[in-house]
Design a protein around this motif. Sequence first.
Motif, mmCIF file in Angstrom:
data_model
loop_
_atom_site.group_PDB
_atom_site.id
_atom_site.type_symbol
_atom_site.label_atom_id
_atom_site.label_comp_id
_atom_site.label_asym_id
_atom_site.label_seq_id
_atom_site.Cartn_x
_atom_site.Cartn_y
_atom_site.Cartn_z
ATOM 1 N N VAL A 1 0.855 -1.186 0.000
ATOM 2 C CA VAL A 1 0.000 0.000 0.000
ATOM 3 C C VAL A 1 0.892 1.236 0.000
ATOM 4 O O VAL A 1 1.777 1.371 0.839
ATOM 5 C CB VAL A 1 -0.912 0.010 1.247
ATOM 6 N N ARG A 2 0.665 2.128 -0.969
ATOM 7 C CA ARG A 2 1.462 3.366 -0.995
ATOM 8 C C ARG A 2 0.884 4.365 0.007
ATOM 9 O O ARG A 2 -0.327 4.493 0.134
ATOM 10 C CB ARG A 2 1.409 4.001 -2.391
ATOM 11 N N SER A 3 1.766 5.077 0.673
ATOM 12 C CA SER A 3 1.287 6.014 1.698
ATOM 13 C C SER A 3 0.427 7.112 1.068
ATOM 14 O O SER A 3 -0.521 7.606 1.693
ATOM 15 C CB SER A 3 2.461 6.616 2.468
ATOM 16 N N THR A 4 0.718 7.477 -0.170
ATOM 17 C CA THR A 4 -0.102 8.527 -0.813
ATOM 18 C C THR A 4 -1.537 8.052 -1.013
ATOM 19 O O THR A 4 -2.486 8.838 -0.944
ATOM 20 C CB THR A 4 0.474 8.913 -2.192
ATOM 21 N N TRP A 5 -1.699 6.760 -1.263
ATOM 22 C CA TRP A 5 -3.072 6.226 -1.401
ATOM 23 C C TRP A 5 -3.828 6.369 -0.083
ATOM 24 O O TRP A 5 -4.948 6.855 -0.046
ATOM 25 C CB TRP A 5 -3.057 4.737 -1.788
ATOM 26 N N ASP A 6 -3.184 5.900 0.979
ATOM 27 C CA ASP A 6 -3.838 5.964 2.294
ATOM 28 C C ASP A 6 -4.167 7.402 2.679
ATOM 29 O O ASP A 6 -5.229 7.678 3.238
ATOM 30 C CB ASP A 6 -2.930 5.338 3.369
ATOM 31 N N GLU A 7 -3.247 8.303 2.362
ATOM 32 C CA GLU A 7 -3.480 9.719 2.705
ATOM 33 C C GLU A 7 -4.685 10.268 1.944
ATOM 34 O O GLU A 7 -5.539 10.947 2.516
ATOM 35 C CB GLU A 7 -2.233 10.556 2.394
ATOM 36 N N ARG B 1 -8.260 11.439 3.743
ATOM 37 C CA ARG B 1 -8.832 12.788 3.578
ATOM 38 C C ARG B 1 -10.299 12.734 3.187
ATOM 39 O O ARG B 1 -11.070 13.638 3.483
ATOM 40 C CB ARG B 1 -8.054 13.548 2.491
ATOM 41 N N LEU B 2 -10.693 11.679 2.495
ATOM 42 C CA LEU B 2 -12.074 11.572 2.011
ATOM 43 C C LEU B 2 -12.967 10.810 2.984
ATOM 44 O O LEU B 2 -14.122 10.520 2.705
ATOM 45 C CB LEU B 2 -12.076 10.861 0.656
ATOM 46 N N SER B 3 -12.408 10.459 4.157
ATOM 47 C CA SER B 3 -13.136 9.600 5.086
ATOM 48 C C SER B 3 -13.801 10.395 6.192
ATOM 49 O O SER B 3 -13.381 11.494 6.516
ATOM 50 C CB SER B 3 -12.172 8.595 5.717
ATOM 51 N N GLU B 4 -14.799 9.777 6.753
ATOM 52 C CA GLU B 4 -15.465 10.348 7.933
ATOM 53 C C GLU B 4 -14.448 10.561 9.028
ATOM 54 O O GLU B 4 -13.709 9.630 9.382
ATOM 55 C CB GLU B 4 -16.477 9.332 8.478
ATOM 56 N N GLY B 5 -14.398 11.747 9.598
ATOM 57 C CA GLY B 5 -13.478 12.011 10.703
ATOM 58 C C GLY B 5 -12.024 11.778 10.330
ATOM 59 O O GLY B 5 -11.168 11.633 11.191
ATOM 60 N N HIS B 6 -11.748 11.713 9.012
ATOM 61 C CA HIS B 6 -10.395 11.453 8.501
ATOM 62 C C HIS B 6 -9.796 10.178 9.067
ATOM 63 O O HIS B 6 -8.591 10.030 9.179
ATOM 64 C CB HIS B 6 -9.450 12.650 8.762
ATOM 65 N N GLN B 7 -10.656 9.253 9.449
ATOM 66 C CA GLN B 7 -10.157 7.987 9.996
ATOM 67 C C GLN B 7 -10.635 6.842 9.121
ATOM 68 O O GLN B 7 -11.744 6.880 8.596
ATOM 69 C CB GLN B 7 -10.759 7.740 11.379
ATOM 70 N N THR B 8 -9.790 5.817 9.008
ATOM 71 C CA THR B 8 -10.269 4.609 8.334
ATOM 72 C C THR B 8 -9.999 3.391 9.213
ATOM 73 O O THR B 8 -9.193 3.424 10.134
ATOM 74 C CB THR B 8 -9.576 4.379 6.967
ATOM 75 N N THR B 9 -10.715 2.323 8.888
ATOM 76 C CA THR B 9 -10.598 1.084 9.644
ATOM 77 C C THR B 9 -10.774 -0.094 8.692
ATOM 78 O O THR B 9 -11.352 0.061 7.619
ATOM 79 C CB THR B 9 -11.678 1.018 10.753
ATOM 80 N N LEU B 10 -10.285 -1.241 9.101
ATOM 81 C CA LEU B 10 -10.548 -2.464 8.332
ATOM 82 C C LEU B 10 -11.906 -3.060 8.706
ATOM 83 O O LEU B 10 -12.348 -4.027 8.118
ATOM 84 C CB LEU B 10 -9.446 -3.504 8.590
ATOM 85 N N GLY B 11 -12.544 -2.450 9.710
ATOM 86 C CA GLY B 11 -13.872 -2.919 10.111
ATOM 87 C C GLY B 11 -13.853 -4.394 10.475
ATOM 88 O O GLY B 11 -12.857 -4.912 10.987
ATOM 89 N N ALA B 12 -14.960 -5.041 10.147
ATOM 90 C CA ALA B 12 -15.120 -6.441 10.553
ATOM 91 C C ALA B 12 -14.140 -7.383 9.856
ATOM 92 O O ALA B 12 -13.922 -8.497 10.319
ATOM 93 C CB ALA B 12 -16.548 -6.893 10.270
ATOM 94 N N TYR B 13 -13.551 -6.932 8.722
ATOM 95 C CA TYR B 13 -12.586 -7.808 8.043
ATOM 96 C C TYR B 13 -11.447 -8.178 8.999
ATOM 97 O O TYR B 13 -10.845 -9.225 8.889
ATOM 98 C CB TYR B 13 -11.972 -7.105 6.829
ATOM 99 N N HIS B 14 -11.153 -7.245 9.911
ATOM 100 C CA HIS B 14 -10.089 -7.485 10.867
ATOM 101 C C HIS B 14 -10.697 -7.961 12.172
ATOM 102 O O HIS B 14 -11.552 -7.300 12.754
ATOM 103 C CB HIS B 14 -9.307 -6.185 11.107
ATOM 104 N N ARG B 15 -10.265 -9.116 12.617
ATOM 105 C CA ARG B 15 -10.868 -9.760 13.775
ATOM 106 C C ARG B 15 -10.901 -8.846 15.012
ATOM 107 O O ARG B 15 -11.848 -8.871 15.792
ATOM 108 C CB ARG B 15 -10.055 -11.032 14.056
#
Lengths: 331, 291
Positions: A304-310, A314-328
Amino acid sequence: MELLCPAGSLVAVDTAITNGADAIYVGLKGGTNARRFAGLNLTVEQLTEAATRAHSHGRKLHVAINTFVHPKGFEQWQEAVDISVRCGADVLILADIALLDYAATQYPNVERHLSVQASATNLGAIDFYHRQFDVRRVVLPRVLSMPQVRALARGTDVPLEVFAFGSLCIMAEGRCYLSSYMTGESPNTAGACSPAEFVRWSEEGEDMVSRLNGVVIDRFQPDEQAGYPTLCKGRFRVEDNTYHVLEEPTSLNTLSLLPDLYNEGIAAVKIEGRQRSPAYVAQVTRVWRQAIDEVKRDPNRFQVRSTWDETLARLSEGHQTTLGAYHRKWN
Amino acid sequence: MKLSLAPISYFWPKADVQAFYKRVADSPVDRVYLGETICSKRRELSLDDYLRIANELRASGKEVVLSTLTLLEAAGELKELQRYCDQSDFLIEANDLAAVQRVAERGGSFVAGNAVNCYNASTLKRLVDMGMKTWNPPVELSREWLVELLDDPVARSIRSRLEVEVFSFGYLPLAYSARCFTARSEDRPKDDCRLCCINYPNGRTVYTQEDDPIFTLNGIQTQSGQRYNLLSDIDSMRGLVDFVRLSPQAEATFDWIDQFHNAIHNDPISIEIPESDINGYWHKLEGMRQL
C-alpha cells in the motif's frame, strides 16, 4: 477483479469512467434504491445516457433497485426493473425476493446481483438466492471477517463482491431498523438512514449539539470536529461511561487486504458513496485503479502506498479509516 | 388470537432458563419458541436441553417451535443449524434464509422470524409455497402496512394457509452486527468476551447525553431503549393477527402474559400502557414514540 464505482449523477458516471472504473453503479430517482437523497440519482433519460457512455468505453452499468417493495407499490418497483433493462443496464442489483423473482422471470438474460441489503452472510443464504433466482454475484455485508470471506469464497461457485472503501455500516445491512426506530424511515422501506430532514444542529454553551428527530446523537466541544449525526456513530452513555457505544465516525478502507481478496478470487471490489461528489469519485477511483493494477501485476509484492492511504483518509469520515469487521480485532 | 412467547433473547444461566419454562408450562401461553437466536457462543443449553424442555412443554399442552440463529456466519453455525433443521419433531423458526432453504429441502414447514425480509404479498406467497406456516413481519411495519399487504389478492389466495404473528411486547430487535456491543461496553474484544452477556439478564441500557434510554445492548444485537407494548392495541389486531408475540424479560413476564391474555379474551376495556413504553411502529410512527 472488477473495480465497481458509485455515481449519483451523470457527471460522476463520466468521472468514474475517466478514472478507471470497470463498472459503475447507479440508482433511479424515487424510492427504489437505498440512497434516496435530494438531487441524487438518475432520471430515465440520464440512465440511458449513462449506459451509452459506459458501453462506449467498454464499461458496465449496474442499477441498484434494492429497497423492499411496498404493499401497494409492486408496479413502481417492476417499472424500475423494466426501465433499467430498456435503458441498457448490464446488471440489476436486487434485494427483495419478489423483485428477484420478477426479474428472473421477465429478463432471465439480464444479470442479477444480490444486493448487500439482502444480508446474505453465509453459504446457506447464498445457496438460497442462487438456487431460487440464479443470482450471478452476491454482495457481502460488511459484517464478515477476512477469514470468513475466505471461507465463503472457497465454499461457493457464486462470484462474490465486497465493499472496499467508504462509509462503514456496522450492522448487517438489510437487518437494521435503527433509523426507522428514530425517524420512521429506514434503508429497507425508505432508502434512507439517518435522513437529513431530521437533522438539527444547535449551539449549547460552547458545545455544538447534533440531533436526529430530537434525539441527541453527539455533543462536540470547540476543539472537536463535528460530524454528521449518523445514529450508530453517536456518543452515548452506558452506566458512567460516555463513548461511541456502537462505532466511531470512521470509514472502511481495505487497501491492505487487496492481495488477499485478489488471491481468493473475489469478483469485484465496491466503492461506497453514490451520495458523494464527483470529486470524491475521481480521487477514490484513481487510487483503487492503481492499487488493483498493481495487485494484478504481482499480488505477492503488493504494498500500500502512503499517498493512497493519505488520499483515502482525507475523504473519510473524521479522517479515519478502519478495516472494520474484516479485521478480527475490530469485532 | 393466541399468545406466543418469543425465545429468550438474553443470555441467562441454565437453571434460570429451566425455572422460567417450568412456569411457562402453567401459563396461558399457547405457543413457545425455544432456542438461542443471538450468539453461538452462548451455550448454557444444548439442543438436547432444549428438546427436553420442548417435550415437557408439549406434554403440558403447549405448541413448541425451535428458534434458530439470526446472523449466521461461521461454518460451525451452519452445522448447528443443520442439526435443528434435521429434526422433525418440532417446527423450526427460520431467522435467516439459510434455514428456510434447509427446511424447504426436506419438505418441512417453518415459521419465518421477524429478521427475514418479507415486506410484500409476492414475497409472502413465495415463502408460503416453500413451507412457511407462520409469518412474523419485520418489526418496523405498521398495522396499515399489514392490512394493505394482506388485502392484496396474492396474499388473500394464501391467507387460509398462513398465520400472522406480531411482536407485541418487549424490547424491539432492531439490528445485528459482527461486533459484540456488550463486550465492547466492558472494553473487551469479542474473542475474549468471557460470556459477559450473562451478567445482564435484560441487556445493558444505552442513554443519550440527555439521559434518555435509546438502545439496549444485547451482545451482537441492538434492541430498542424503551419497551414496545401493544397491550392497548389488542383490539386493532382482531381479525388481522393470529398470534400476539411476547418477548421474555427477566422480571414480570408472567404478569404481562396474564394481562395480554385478559385483554385478548375479555371484552375490550380501556387499557393504558406505562408512559415509558412505546408503540410507534404499529401506528406508522417512528418506533420510539408512544401514540
